[in-house]
Every structure is written in structure tokens, then in C-alpha cells.
Design a protein around this motif. Structure first.
Motif, PDB file in Angstrom:
ATOM      1  N   GLY A  53      73.074  39.029  48.517  1.00 45.15           N
ATOM      2  CA  GLY A  53      72.648  38.753  47.495  1.00 45.15           C
ATOM      3  C   GLY A  53      70.897  38.045  47.074  1.00 45.15           C
ATOM      4  O   GLY A  53      70.485  37.102  47.876  1.00 45.15           O
ATOM      5  N   GLY A  54      70.695  39.859  45.498  1.00 50.08           N
ATOM      6  CA  GLY A  54      69.342  39.142  44.963  1.00 50.08           C
ATOM      7  C   GLY A  54      69.246  39.945  44.392  1.00 50.08           C
ATOM      8  O   GLY A  54      69.951  41.011  43.679  1.00 50.08           O
ATOM      9  N   VAL A  55      68.060  39.755  43.886  1.00 52.60           N
ATOM     10  CA  VAL A  55      67.174  40.573  42.405  1.00 52.60           C
ATOM     11  C   VAL A  55      66.830  41.803  42.998  1.00 52.60           C
ATOM     12  O   VAL A  55      66.210  41.744  44.223  1.00 52.60           O
ATOM     13  N   TYR A  56      67.243  43.258  42.605  1.00 52.08           N
ATOM     14  CA  TYR A  56      66.608  44.348  43.598  1.00 52.08           C
ATOM     15  C   TYR A  56      66.019  44.764  42.005  1.00 52.08           C
ATOM     16  O   TYR A  56      65.033  44.383  41.097  1.00 52.08           O
ATOM     17  N   GLU A  57      64.156  44.746  42.725  1.00 50.27           N
ATOM     18  CA  GLU A  57      63.179  44.801  42.864  1.00 50.27           C
ATOM     19  C   GLU A  57      62.897  46.380  43.133  1.00 50.27           C
ATOM     20  O   GLU A  57      61.764  46.583  42.556  1.00 50.27           O
ATOM     21  N   GLY A  58      63.260  47.341  43.494  1.00 48.42           N
ATOM     22  CA  GLY A  58      62.686  48.705  43.770  1.00 48.42           C
ATOM     23  C   GLY A  58      63.540  49.385  44.746  1.00 48.42           C
ATOM     24  O   GLY A  58      63.753  48.675  45.879  1.00 48.42           O
ATOM     25  N   CYS A  59      63.077  50.910  45.101  1.00 54.67           N
ATOM     26  CA  CYS A  59      62.857  50.993  46.663  1.00 54.67           C
ATOM     27  C   CYS A  59      62.341  51.562  47.413  1.00 54.67           C
ATOM     28  O   CYS A  59      61.017  52.172  46.505  1.00 54.67           O
ATOM     29  N   ASN A  67      63.416  59.056  57.733  1.00 59.41           N
ATOM     30  CA  ASN A  67      62.769  59.137  56.622  1.00 59.41           C
ATOM     31  C   ASN A  67      63.506  58.321  55.606  1.00 59.41           C
ATOM     32  O   ASN A  67      64.573  59.272  54.468  1.00 59.41           O
ATOM     33  N   SER A  68      64.512  57.734  55.690  1.00 54.82           N
ATOM     34  CA  SER A  68      65.259  56.762  54.831  1.00 54.82           C
ATOM     35  C   SER A  68      65.423  55.903  53.759  1.00 54.82           C
ATOM     36  O   SER A  68      63.808  55.746  53.590  1.00 54.82           O
ATOM     37  N   MET A  69      65.455  55.663  52.307  1.00 58.18           N
ATOM     38  CA  MET A  69      65.407  54.737  51.886  1.00 58.18           C
ATOM     39  C   MET A  69      65.350  53.366  52.603  1.00 58.18           C
ATOM     40  O   MET A  69      66.109  52.965  52.897  1.00 58.18           O
ATOM     41  N   LEU A  70      64.639  52.059  51.884  1.00 56.44           N
ATOM     42  CA  LEU A  70      64.771  51.291  52.156  1.00 56.44           C
ATOM     43  C   LEU A  70      64.387  50.447  50.481  1.00 56.44           C
ATOM     44  O   LEU A  70      63.686  50.753  49.515  1.00 56.44           O
ATOM     45  N   TYR A  71      65.357  49.565  50.234  1.00 54.96           N
ATOM     46  CA  TYR A  71      66.258  49.149  48.774  1.00 54.96           C
ATOM     47  C   TYR A  71      65.872  47.488  49.422  1.00 54.96           C
ATOM     48  O   TYR A  71      65.505  46.744  49.935  1.00 54.96           O
ATOM     49  N   ASN A  72      64.411  46.892  48.261  1.00 55.00           N
ATOM     50  CA  ASN A  72      63.859  45.516  47.987  1.00 55.00           C
ATOM     51  C   ASN A  72      64.972  45.071  47.072  1.00 55.00           C
ATOM     52  O   ASN A  72      64.592  45.326  46.061  1.00 55.00           O
ATOM     53  N   PHE A  73      64.765  43.073  47.131  1.00 57.63           N
ATOM     54  CA  PHE A  73      65.526  42.251  47.073  1.00 57.63           C
ATOM     55  C   PHE A  73      63.998  40.760  47.089  1.00 57.63           C
ATOM     56  O   PHE A  73      63.654  40.616  47.580  1.00 57.63           O
ATOM     57  N   ASP A  74      64.994  39.985  46.180  1.00 62.21           N
ATOM     58  CA  ASP A  74      64.681  39.018  45.962  1.00 62.21           C
ATOM     59  C   ASP A  74      65.376  38.152  45.846  1.00 62.21           C
ATOM     60  O   ASP A  74      66.312  38.466  45.257  1.00 62.21           O
ATOM     61  N   LYS A  99      66.367  48.517  38.333  1.00 66.11           N
ATOM     62  CA  LYS A  99      65.037  47.403  39.138  1.00 66.11           C
ATOM     63  C   LYS A  99      65.552  46.105  38.060  1.00 66.11           C
ATOM     64  O   LYS A  99      65.877  45.781  37.084  1.00 66.11           O
ATOM     65  N   GLY A 100      65.573  44.841  38.509  1.00 60.93           N
ATOM     66  CA  GLY A 100      65.687  43.571  38.191  1.00 60.93           C
ATOM     67  C   GLY A 100      67.780  43.095  38.076  1.00 60.93           C
ATOM     68  O   GLY A 100      67.468  42.018  37.420  1.00 60.93           O
TER      69      GLY A 100
END
Length: 131
Positions: A53-59, A67-74, A99-100
Motif C-alpha cells: 500500500g502507498g500513494v501512487y506517484e505515477g508510472c 517494454n513493461s509499465m512500472l508503477y511508482n509508489f511512496d 496520481k496522489g
């Protein structure tokens, strides 16, 4: 249920003095800035019921050899990423997540397909806090 494990990749390799000495003239000296080439830890899904769990920061798009998507969190100052899958990519592309958003992502298992197993997830979005 339990937290999912994270796999970290750190770049602890450094250029040798011999290599540094052989760099072109414009790259000699002390005015060089080394850029961070490490990746944030990424989730490794092993057992159904694991979650992050975390805050979604973008991809990031088209990452790596597939060539995959990478989803970034904090998560309270700790960064991590989740590699895209068919099901995650569809949800993130649907416009339901911005985002957020605070997300809880739980791995619920695989569904067999003609090609390869499809990882399935339960995704919950926390209600926005009222000011």
C-alpha cells in the motif's frame, strides 16, 4: 494476509581509477556529477494474500526488455514500484486511479490462460481525507 516482499536493485559498482583516468578530456576532473542509476525496490508477488500500500506517484512506460509499465509508489517516505501486468495495466489505464491516490493492492492469485497465467489483484482506493 501479509505484506509482499520487495526486491531491491542497487548500483554498488564504481568505475575504477584506471577507467576514470582514460575518459575524454572534457570528462576529467572534479566537476562530474554521478547520476543515480538505481531502481526503487519492486514488489515480488509469491503467495495470494500478499499486499502493498502507498500513494501512487505515477508510472514509467516501456521499461525493461519486455517494454513493461512500472508503477511508482511512496509508503511513508519509502519508495517502491510494481511491474505492470495485464490486469494492473487495464485498471491504471481506465482512469479510475490518479496520481496522489492512496492504494492497497492485494495479490489474489493466478488464472490459467492459453498463454501464461494471468496475475489477479484486488485494488482498494482510500477515500480522500476531508480538509
Amino acid at each position: 494476509i501479509r505484506p509482499a516482499g520487495l526486491v531491491g536493485v542497487r548500483n554498488e559498482l564504481k568505475l575504477s581509477d584506471k577507467v576514470l583516468a582514460s575518459l575524454p578530456e572534457e570528462f576529467q576532473g572534479t566537476n562530474l556529477e554521478s547520476l543515480d542509476t538505481t531502481l526503487p525496490p519492486s514488489v515480488k508477488w509469491l503467495q495470494p494474500g500478499e499486499y502493498v500500500g502507498g500513494v501512487y506517484e505515477g508510472c514509467q512506460e516501456e521499461v525493461g526488455p519486455n517494454n513493461s509499465m512500472l508503477y511508482n509508489f511512496d509508503a511513508r517516505g519509502k519508495k517502491f514500484s510494481i511491474w505492470g501486468t495485464t490486469t494492473l495495466d487495464r485498471v491504471f489505464a481506465s482512469g479510475q486511479i490518479e496520481k496522489g491516490d492512496m492504494l492497497l493492492i492485494t495479490y489474489i492469485g493466478d488464472i490459467e490462460t492459453d498463454n501464461q497465467p494471468c496475475k489477479m489483484f484486488d485494488i482498494k482506493k482510500a477515500a480522500a481525507k476531508k480538509a
